[in-house]
Design an enzyme around this catalytic site. Structure first.
Site, PDB file in Angstrom:
ATOM      1  N   THR A 133       0.820  -1.214   0.000  1.00  0.00           N
ATOM      2  CA  THR A 133       0.000   0.000   0.000  1.00  0.00           C
ATOM      3  C   THR A 133       0.846   1.253   0.000  1.00  0.00           C
ATOM      4  O   THR A 133       0.451   2.280  -0.564  1.00  0.00           O
ATOM      5  CB  THR A 133      -0.919  -0.005   1.239  1.00  0.00           C
ATOM      6  OG1 THR A 133      -1.801  -1.114   1.129  1.00  0.00           O
ATOM      7  CG2 THR A 133      -1.741   1.257   1.348  1.00  0.00           C
TER       8      THR A 133
ATOM      9  N   SER B 155       2.087  -7.932  -0.168  1.00  0.00           N
ATOM     10  CA  SER B 155       2.858  -8.852   0.667  1.00  0.00           C
ATOM     11  C   SER B 155       2.116 -10.156   0.927  1.00  0.00           C
ATOM     12  O   SER B 155       2.717 -11.130   1.378  1.00  0.00           O
ATOM     13  CB  SER B 155       3.259  -8.185   1.975  1.00  0.00           C
ATOM     14  OG  SER B 155       2.133  -7.861   2.750  1.00  0.00           O
TER      15      SER B 155
ATOM     16  N   THR C 291       1.737  -4.148   4.308  1.00  0.00           N
ATOM     17  CA  THR C 291       1.594  -4.364   5.751  1.00  0.00           C
ATOM     18  C   THR C 291       0.990  -5.731   6.097  1.00  0.00           C
ATOM     19  O   THR C 291       1.075  -6.153   7.242  1.00  0.00           O
ATOM     20  CB  THR C 291       0.727  -3.261   6.394  1.00  0.00           C
ATOM     21  OG1 THR C 291      -0.564  -3.288   5.803  1.00  0.00           O
ATOM     22  CG2 THR C 291       1.367  -1.897   6.247  1.00  0.00           C
TER      23      THR C 291
HETATM   24  N1  GLU Z   1      -2.377  -6.357   0.666  1.00  0.00           N
HETATM   25  C1  GLU Z   1      -1.363  -5.386   0.451  1.00  0.00           C
HETATM   26  C2  GLU Z   1      -0.007  -5.783   1.004  1.00  0.00           C
HETATM   27  O1  GLU Z   1       0.137  -6.364   2.043  1.00  0.00           O
HETATM   28  C3  GLU Z   1      -1.767  -4.058   0.940  1.00  0.00           C
HETATM   29  C4  GLU Z   1      -1.806  -3.925   2.427  1.00  0.00           C
HETATM   30  C5  GLU Z   1      -0.871  -2.872   2.913  1.00  0.00           C
HETATM   31  O2  GLU Z   1       0.236  -2.706   2.424  1.00  0.00           O
HETATM   32  O3  GLU Z   1      -1.270  -2.160   3.852  1.00  0.00           O
HETATM   33  O4  GLU Z   1       0.944  -5.494   0.364  1.00  0.00           O
END
Ligand code: GLU
Length: 329
Positions: free
Chosen positions: A13, A60, A93
């Site tokens: 994100t 991720s 995240t």
């Molecule tokens: N699902 C994505 C990831 O983990 C977006 C979540 C985020 O980065 O906050 O890369």
């Protein structure tokens, strides 16, 4: 002289872009490059001598064992260089706590490694990524960060990779450490107040220098009315261990005991963890672990118990040594 820091981009994100500034939770993930993020960050280049590398560009949730190994090898190679003082990894995240814990266990360097993400895309109103990245560069540049293990910086806080867990789908204050963060990063300065007592990085018995591959460790999530078939299917697969995210203190329903005992007889290790999100799973309390040859996860949450179990299995297959890992790291 400024610290020399490499920012390694992997997506998430923090590199996301929404259709409008009002889109804080729906957006395209992993589209901005790490150079884009840095160019949009006022004053960042005054903080450190910065180089960048775009290792991956993905959410991720797509990280598998190959990504973990590739990232750890990349970070390790950077930190071996005399002309690099610290590394920042930008990361989604969703699994940032898993990746950071893996680096914490297998990258044997005292130089700071800071993993950073964001809950809102770069294009959103009140995007948190820019300040999080700025703060991550501050922490990676700080001599005070040396020797503290892999760190996760978010929302003004500096967390130990050992303790931190993502606890919200959308809130900026998504990250929690049971014993609190190690410190804060405010107004361009890293301030530490406590340390983790458990072994990591330079004191770890494992190193990415010698890990060629990771074993398969699966998680089974407990719930009322759970059926044994999931364990029976796993026992016939090539998993090396099952982390059982049990209810309460790692409790196991009667329905499952026999199939877990049989899985252990097939040389699949069983780790009893808890789905509660905090607290200790006590060995030989809810279940006779000694009798069954099972392992208790101590205070580690199931998805991070999986990381520790994968790493520990690269060095030993004995139940005793694996159990020791859970009370040492
Ligand atoms: N699902 C994505 C990831 O983990 C977006 C979540 C985020 O980065 O906050 O890369």
């Amino acid at each position: 002289m400024n610290a020399r820091v490499v920012i390694v981009g992997t997506g998430g994100t923090i590199a996301g872009r929404g259709a409008s500034a009002a889109h804080t939770a729906t957006y395209d993930c992993s589209v901005e490059t790490v150079d884009d993020l840095l160019d949009a960050l006022p004053g960042a280049r005054d903080l450190a001598d910065i180089q960048t590398a775009q290792l991956f560009q993905t959410g991720s949730e797509n990280f598998g064992n190959e990504e973990l190994l590739g990232l750890a090898r990349h970070v390790r190679a950077l930190l071996k260089r005399d002309d690099i003082d610290g590394v920042v990894v930008t990361h989604g995240t969703d699994t940032i706590d898993e990746t950071a814990y893996f680096l914490h266990l297998v990258v044997p360097s005292a130089k700071p490694v800071v993993v950073v993400g964001a809950m809102r895309p770069a294009s959103a109103l009140s995007a948190d990524g820019p300040l999080n990245l700025y703060n991550a560069i501050v922490v990676a540049s700080s001599a005070a960060s040396r020797g503290k293990g892999t760190l996760v910086v978010s929302n003004d806080e500096i967390h130990s990779a050992r303790d931190v867990v993502k606890t919200s789908t959308f809130k900026q204050e998504a990250f929690r450490s049971t014993f609190g963060p190690l410190g804060y990063v405010v107004e361009g300065r890293a301030r530490f107040y406590r340390l983790v007592a458990r072994r990591h990085t330079v004191e770890s018995e494992w190193s990415i220098d010698t890990i060629q591959a990771l074993p398969e460790v699966a998680i089974v999530y407990a719930h009322g009315g759970i059926n044994r078939t999931v364990i029976e299917h796993m026992a016939c697969s090539d998993v090396d261990a099952i982390v059982y995210a049990g209810t309460g203190n790692g409790n196991v329903a009667h329905e499952l005991i026999d199939s877990l005992v049989k899985a252990r007889a097939r040389h699949i290790h069983i780790v009893r963890a808890s789905r509660t999100g905090s607290g200790i799973v006590i060995r030989n309390a809810a279940q006779p672990d000694d009798r069954y040859g099972w392992i208790a996860a101590d205070d580690q949450v199931p998805h991070k118990a999986r990381i520790l179990m994968m790493v520990a299995l690269t060095g030993t297959r004995t139940t005793h040594a694996l159990q020791e890992a859970f009370v040492t790291y």
